[in-house]
Every structure is written in C-alpha cells, then in structure tokens.
Design an enzyme around this catalytic site. Structure first.
Site, PDB file in Angstrom:
ATOM      1  N   ASP A 271     -12.103 -16.275  30.858  1.00  0.00           N
ATOM      2  CA  ASP A 271     -12.678 -15.556  29.815  1.00  0.00           C
ATOM      3  C   ASP A 271     -13.643 -14.449  30.328  1.00  0.00           C
ATOM      4  OD1 ASP A 271     -13.284 -15.224  26.969  1.00  0.00           O
ATOM      5  OD2 ASP A 271     -15.165 -16.164  27.321  1.00  0.00           O
ATOM      6  N   SER A 273     -14.938 -10.282  29.614  1.00  0.00           N
ATOM      7  CA  SER A 273     -14.794  -9.119  28.829  1.00  0.00           C
ATOM      8  C   SER A 273     -14.031  -8.117  29.355  1.00  0.00           C
ATOM      9  CB  SER A 273     -16.079  -8.578  28.214  1.00  0.00           C
ATOM     10  OG  SER A 273     -16.797  -8.264  29.311  1.00  0.00           O
ATOM     11  N   GLY A 323     -12.856  -4.438  23.288  1.00  0.00           N
ATOM     12  CA  GLY A 323     -13.776  -3.732  22.239  1.00  0.00           C
ATOM     13  C   GLY A 323     -13.217  -3.696  20.684  1.00  0.00           C
ATOM     14  N   GLY A 325     -13.006  -6.188  18.830  1.00  0.00           N
ATOM     15  CA  GLY A 325     -13.432  -7.460  18.183  1.00  0.00           C
ATOM     16  C   GLY A 325     -14.579  -7.101  17.043  1.00  0.00           C
ATOM     17  N   CYS A 328     -18.051  -6.964  18.347  1.00  0.00           N
ATOM     18  CA  CYS A 328     -18.359  -6.300  19.595  1.00  0.00           C
ATOM     19  C   CYS A 328     -19.050  -5.110  19.439  1.00  0.00           C
ATOM     20  CB  CYS A 328     -16.727  -6.084  19.912  1.00  0.00           C
ATOM     21  SG  CYS A 328     -16.924  -5.082  21.638  1.00  0.00           S
ATOM     22  N   ASP A 367      -5.779  -9.906  21.624  1.00  0.00           N
ATOM     23  CA  ASP A 367      -7.026 -10.470  21.308  1.00  0.00           C
ATOM     24  C   ASP A 367      -7.950  -9.708  20.470  1.00  0.00           C
ATOM     25  OD1 ASP A 367      -9.489 -12.050  21.365  1.00  0.00           O
ATOM     26  OD2 ASP A 367      -9.774 -11.857  23.432  1.00  0.00           O
ATOM     27  N   ARG A 435     -24.289 -13.615  30.288  1.00  0.00           N
ATOM     28  CA  ARG A 435     -24.099 -12.833  31.717  1.00  0.00           C
ATOM     29  C   ARG A 435     -22.970 -13.281  32.394  1.00  0.00           C
ATOM     30  NH1 ARG A 435     -27.813 -13.136  36.570  1.00  0.00           N
ATOM     31  NH2 ARG A 435     -26.484 -11.599  37.254  1.00  0.00           N
TER      32      ARG A 435
HETATM   33  P1  IMP Z   1     -12.246 -10.825  16.307  1.00  0.00           P
HETATM   34  O1  IMP Z   1     -11.064 -11.528  16.078  1.00  0.00           O
HETATM   35  O2  IMP Z   1     -11.964  -9.308  15.884  1.00  0.00           O
HETATM   36  O3  IMP Z   1     -13.551 -11.341  15.680  1.00  0.00           O
HETATM   37  O4  IMP Z   1     -12.425 -10.650  17.800  1.00  0.00           O
HETATM   38  C1  IMP Z   1     -12.690 -11.795  18.585  1.00  0.00           C
HETATM   39  C2  IMP Z   1     -12.706 -11.502  20.017  1.00  0.00           C
HETATM   40  O5  IMP Z   1     -13.684 -10.551  20.581  1.00  0.00           O
HETATM   41  C3  IMP Z   1     -12.834 -12.713  20.935  1.00  0.00           C
HETATM   42  O6  IMP Z   1     -11.498 -13.131  21.162  1.00  0.00           O
HETATM   43  C4  IMP Z   1     -13.282 -11.803  22.354  1.00  0.00           C
HETATM   44  O7  IMP Z   1     -12.232 -11.422  23.112  1.00  0.00           O
HETATM   45  C5  IMP Z   1     -14.175 -10.856  21.583  1.00  0.00           C
HETATM   46  N1  IMP Z   1     -15.567 -11.120  21.883  1.00  0.00           N
HETATM   47  C6  IMP Z   1     -16.240 -12.216  21.578  1.00  0.00           C
HETATM   48  N2  IMP Z   1     -17.384 -12.178  21.772  1.00  0.00           N
HETATM   49  C7  IMP Z   1     -17.664 -11.080  21.866  1.00  0.00           C
HETATM   50  C8  IMP Z   1     -18.910 -10.161  22.030  1.00  0.00           C
HETATM   51  O8  IMP Z   1     -20.203 -10.499  21.992  1.00  0.00           O
HETATM   52  N3  IMP Z   1     -18.827  -8.820  22.147  1.00  0.00           N
HETATM   53  C9  IMP Z   1     -17.597  -8.288  22.440  1.00  0.00           C
HETATM   54  N4  IMP Z   1     -16.403  -8.852  22.401  1.00  0.00           N
HETATM   55  C10 IMP Z   1     -16.409 -10.042  21.881  1.00  0.00           C
END
Ligand code: IMP
Length: 517
Positions: A271, A273, A323, A325, A328, A367, A435
């Site tokens: 995991d 980013s 990016g 998310g 995010c 994702d 971090r």
């Molecule tokens: P969502 O489904 O659009 O809410 O996106 C979820 C995804 O955002 C997760 O699987 C991660 O890959 C990513 N993600 C999780 N936490 C963070 C963050 O704090 N910043 C940026 N991306 C994140």
C-alpha cells in the site's frame, strides 16, 4: 526537456459505451463477474474467461474490493464482502498485532463451522450471562478444561439458564452429553451438507462436531447454514474460511508480513500512494523471496512505466490510482497524479502489449474515484479487471466507524442527515501512519469528512452488482473478458454529457431542476 502531453486526461464520466448486440442467452441472472487478481500464463496470449482459469490463479467471484483504510475495512466489512464474493483488504495503518488480529478474526469466522467460546463446568452462570450479553449469542459448549478444544461434557443454550440461575455453576444447568446430538468430525469433516443433514434431523438449533476422543472441534448452527445458502457467491478458501486481503506498507513489512501470513492473510497489497519507487521494489523483492506462497499486488501506479516496474519486480497484479480518491489532495497540493480513466487506459494498453510479448496476463485493479454505480462498468470497459473503492464502502453499516447525525439549518429549516465519518490514509486523522504510506511526505495528502449512511452491505451491494450486470446485458457480454474483448467506447464532451442526462424538463416543482444521481 520536459515531455508535454497536450491531450487532456479523462475521467470515467468522459466515456460512453456504444451499444452492442443484446443476446437472448445472456441475462442479468446468468452473467458472471468472476475475475482474476493475479497473473497467469495464457497459451494463445489471450485473456482467459475467469471461469476457465487454473486453480492457482487468485480469483474473486464479484469484482469489487474495499480499500485498506481505517474508515473502510475492518473484520466486519471483510466478512460481509467475502459473503458477497468480493474482497475486503485490511488496512495497515495500525499496529502489526492489531492488523493480524483482524485477519485472524475473518479467518476464524468460518462459513457455518464456528470455533465457539466455551466454559468449564465450574464456571458460575453469572459469567455466562455476561458473555451472552457482550457477544449477542447464548449457546456455549462446556468442556472439561474450559478450553475450546477440550473434551465436551455439556451444552448451555438460552433455554437452560436465566437471571435466577446466576449463582449456580454451568454443570448444574447444562444439558449433559448423553442428551446431546453431536456429529463425529471423521464423518462430516467440514462439509456443510453433511453437517446440515444431521442438524436437520436433530430438532436442535446447533450441533457440536467432536473428534474421536470426544474433543470439541466446531459448533454448527442452523442459522449460519441458512445464511450460508443465501450467499451463493461466497468467497472461501479450501478450508471453507472466508478469504481476506491485507495491506502492508513499505516501512515495516519485514515484521508485518510474517504476522499477516501467520494469521492467514490470503493475498497482500503493498500500500503506497506512489508505487513506482525504490521502497516498493525492496518490499516486493523481500515478500516474494520470503513468502513465495502468498500473492502480492503492487501499487499504486498511473503510467505504463509504473506498470512495467511493478511487473518486473514480480508483482502478481497491479493497482492503479494516483489522485482520483474522493478524500485525496495529492493532485491539488503537489500537482502529481493522473486522471483515473486515462491511467487505466494507458496501463491496459501496456498490459496487452506485455501479454503479446510474454504470454502473461497481468490483472489490473482500478482504485478510487468511483462515485456512481455506472462508473464500475466504465472502469471494466476501459480495461480494469476489478475495482477498489473507499468512499463507496465507507457508507455502509459494516465500515468500522460510528454512524452519527449531522444537523444543518438552511433558510430557517433544520436538515438532519445520518452520516459516517470517512478520512484519507494521508489525512491528519491517520496521523503517524501517514509517513508510512506516503514515504517521505510530512504534510497531509488527504482530508477528513462524512459520507451519507447507506445501510447494510447485503441491502446495497447486490443492487450495485446488478447495475453492472445490466450494463453488460445490454451489450450481450457474458463476463468481464467479453467486455474487454468487444467493448467500444466514445469520448464524451461537455455538451454530450448534458445531452445524455434528462434535460430541459421540470421535476415535481417548477423551481427544482433535475439533477443526475
Ligand atoms: P475513493 O474510493 O474515491 O474514496 O478512493 C479510495 C482510494 O483513495 C484508496 O483506495 C486509496 O488508494 C486512496 N487514498 C486513501 N487515502 C488517501 C489519502 O489520504 N490521500 C490520497 N489518496 C488516498
């Protein structure tokens, strides 16, 4: 010199699937959404339908994964998703023993075969009542030494004790062994059908399964069998335990992976980013060398170079998303990332080149960025084999957060909404763990907010899955391989998106324009 890409990137909303031919033998009820998460050899360099893949390929029965995030995937979510054929991935932004404990909890929740809580004959009923209140069930086997694998000597069910028995001992109220119907492990093994045949004739709500020395192995409950039957897509391992994924960071994997492997994690996700990194390379190499039996997904990447990098370093599957998310801020803050549809398109193209070059098919997981149910289908159409979501799952009862109410006053009226908190792994709230996912980053890369409470997984997920299948049925696609092989998409523009939605009518009241979704 800088390389400039002048074509703007695209999101899921920018693509529309052209109508294919509806086939009368492809119905919403017989469409298969099985999909692989790990790479495989294809003799003719073609994608193979998931139904025909060999057993060593990691296949899930429904193509949705919940994100490894504090506010998304704990044991409850992973169990509910496994029931639906999907995969929950436990978050690694917590101490190693806690993550391993959650994995163990999921693996211990065996479909219908339960390792029960037990008491000794000397236990005071008061303690049993307390346990029943805490755990929400009331049947407890009694073993000679009070341990789960001790010799069973009796059974306490809700009919055998009440408040007025508080001061008695378990042995005063239990049903003794000579009045209990039980099954021998040697006869039924972990075969639900065999256990159920005995259970159905017994008139009891449960039966103990004991070994030839009379030691308790499992309890089988009628209600679990009933439930099991209502989940035909259940994702279980060869011991009928639910399947679960676990995330590891690029920091403490040397200690975390052995604990997760020992707890029974079925698949690991590195995991990060930004998965195109030296840290990821080291983590992948270490895990593959020391734990060759566990498949590992690498990520996240958003370019063909990132895909090549992960595959060269041995990743069994590749996760895409930098990016998109909902929580995010990486793109906004650091100007690094990629529009999600463009990332999936480019990596899908590279994956097919790689298939033609090597005969190896590498599944890709898209994702983040899923907002509406139609986005899932577009992700598959663009090449994804499965889709991971955070926000989508955080809304459900089974996510690890409390449901709360938000009140807001607007133009004199009070509006109340049931919501659940949802925060990024890179947010202030995830604090010290940030971090570890964002490598050197000190600043937050995510926000904290709320999502509307949507109810239970079992009441929501089937309709989202049906939505995907309906899109497929409209084009005669029997499975995800068919989507990949035959789909044609057209780029939308701002005006075509408008045309594609109801427009220029009033809904209910003159002053309330129609809004999509
Ligand atoms: P969502 O489904 O659009 O809410 O996106 C979820 C995804 O955002 C997760 O699987 C991660 O890959 C990513 N993600 C999780 N936490 C963070 C963050 O704090 N910043 C940026 N991306 C994140």
């Amino acid at each position: 010199m800088a390389e400039l890409i002048w074509k703007p990137g695209t999101t899921y909303d920018d693509w529309l699937v052209l109508p294919g031919r509806i086939k009368k033998d492809v119905t919403v009820d017989n469409i298969s959404l099985k999909t692989p998460l790990t790479k495989y050899n294809s003799s003719d360099s073609q994608e193979v339908p998931a139904e025909n893949l060999p057993e060593d390929v990691f296949v899930i029965n429904s193509p949705l994964l919940s994100a490894p995030m504090q506010s998304v995937t704990g044991a409850e979510m992973a169990i509910e998703l496994a029931k639906q054929g999907c995969l929950g991935v436990i978050f690694c932004s917590q101490p190693i023993n806690k993550e391993a404990g959650i994995v163990r909890q999921v693996k211990g929740y065996k479909a219908a075969f339960v390792v029960p809580d037990v008491f000794s004959p000397e236990t005071i009923i008061e303690e049993v009542i307390k346990a029943a209140e805490e755990k929400g069930y009331s049947t407890f086997p009694i073993t000679d030494n009070g341990k789960p694998n001790g010799r069973i000597v009796g059974l306490l069910t809700k009919n055998d004790y009440s408040e007025k028995h508080r001061q008695l001992k378990a042995c005063d109220r239990m049903i003794p062994m000579n009045r209990i119907i039980y099954a021998r492990y040697e006869k039924v093994g972990e075969d639900i059908r065999k256990a159920n045949a005995i259970l159905e004739n017994s008139h009891h709500g449960s039966i103990p399964i004991v070994d030839k020395h009379g030691h308790l192995k499992f309890m089988v409950f009628k209600k679990d069998i009933r439930e099991h039957r209502s989940y035909p897509l259940e994702l279980v391992d060869n011991q009928k335990r639910y399947v679960v994924g676990a995330a590891v960071n690029t920091y403490d994997y040397r200690k975390r992976v052995p604990a997760l492997a020992e707890a029974g994690a079925d698949i690991l996700f590195v995991d990060a980013s930004q998965g195109y990194s030296d840290y990821q390379e080291a983590a992948l190499k270490h895990i593959l060398k020391n734990f060759p039996g566990i498949p590992v997904i690498g990520g996240n990447v958003a370019t063909k170079e990132g895909f090549d990098f992960l595959v060269q370093n041995g990743a069994h599957g590749v996760k895409i998303g930098m990016g998109p998310g909902s929580i995010c801020t990486t793109r906004e803050k650091y100007r690094i990332g990629r529009p999600q549809a463009t990332a999936v398109i480019e990596i899908n193209q590279r994956r097919h080149e790689y298939l033609a070059e090597t005969g190896i098919y590498v599944p890709i997981i898209a994702d983040g960025g899923i907002v509406t149910n139609d986005h899932f289908f577009i992700a598959f159409a663009l090449g994804a084999d499965s889709v991971m979501g955070g926000r989508f799952f955080a809304r459900f009862h089974e996510s690890p957060t409390e449901t709360t109410e938000l009140k807001e006053t607007y133009e004199g009226r009070v509006y109340v909404a049931s919501v659940k908190p949802y925060w990024g792994e890179g947010s202030e709230r995830a604090k010290i763990w940030r971090r570890k996912r964002y490598d050197q980053a000190e600043e937050s890369e995510g926000i904290e907010g709320y999502v509307p409470y949507a109810g239970y997984v079992k009441d929501n997920l089937p309709s989202a899955v049906r939505h995907i299948k309906t899109s497929m049925q409209k084009n005669g696609y029997f499975n995800i391989r068919d989507v990949h092989a035959h789909v044609r998409l057209q780029r939308e523009s701002a005006s075509t998106i408008k045309e594609g939605m109801p427009h220029d009518i009033f809904v209910e009241r003159m002053w309330r324009p129609y809004r999509s979704g």
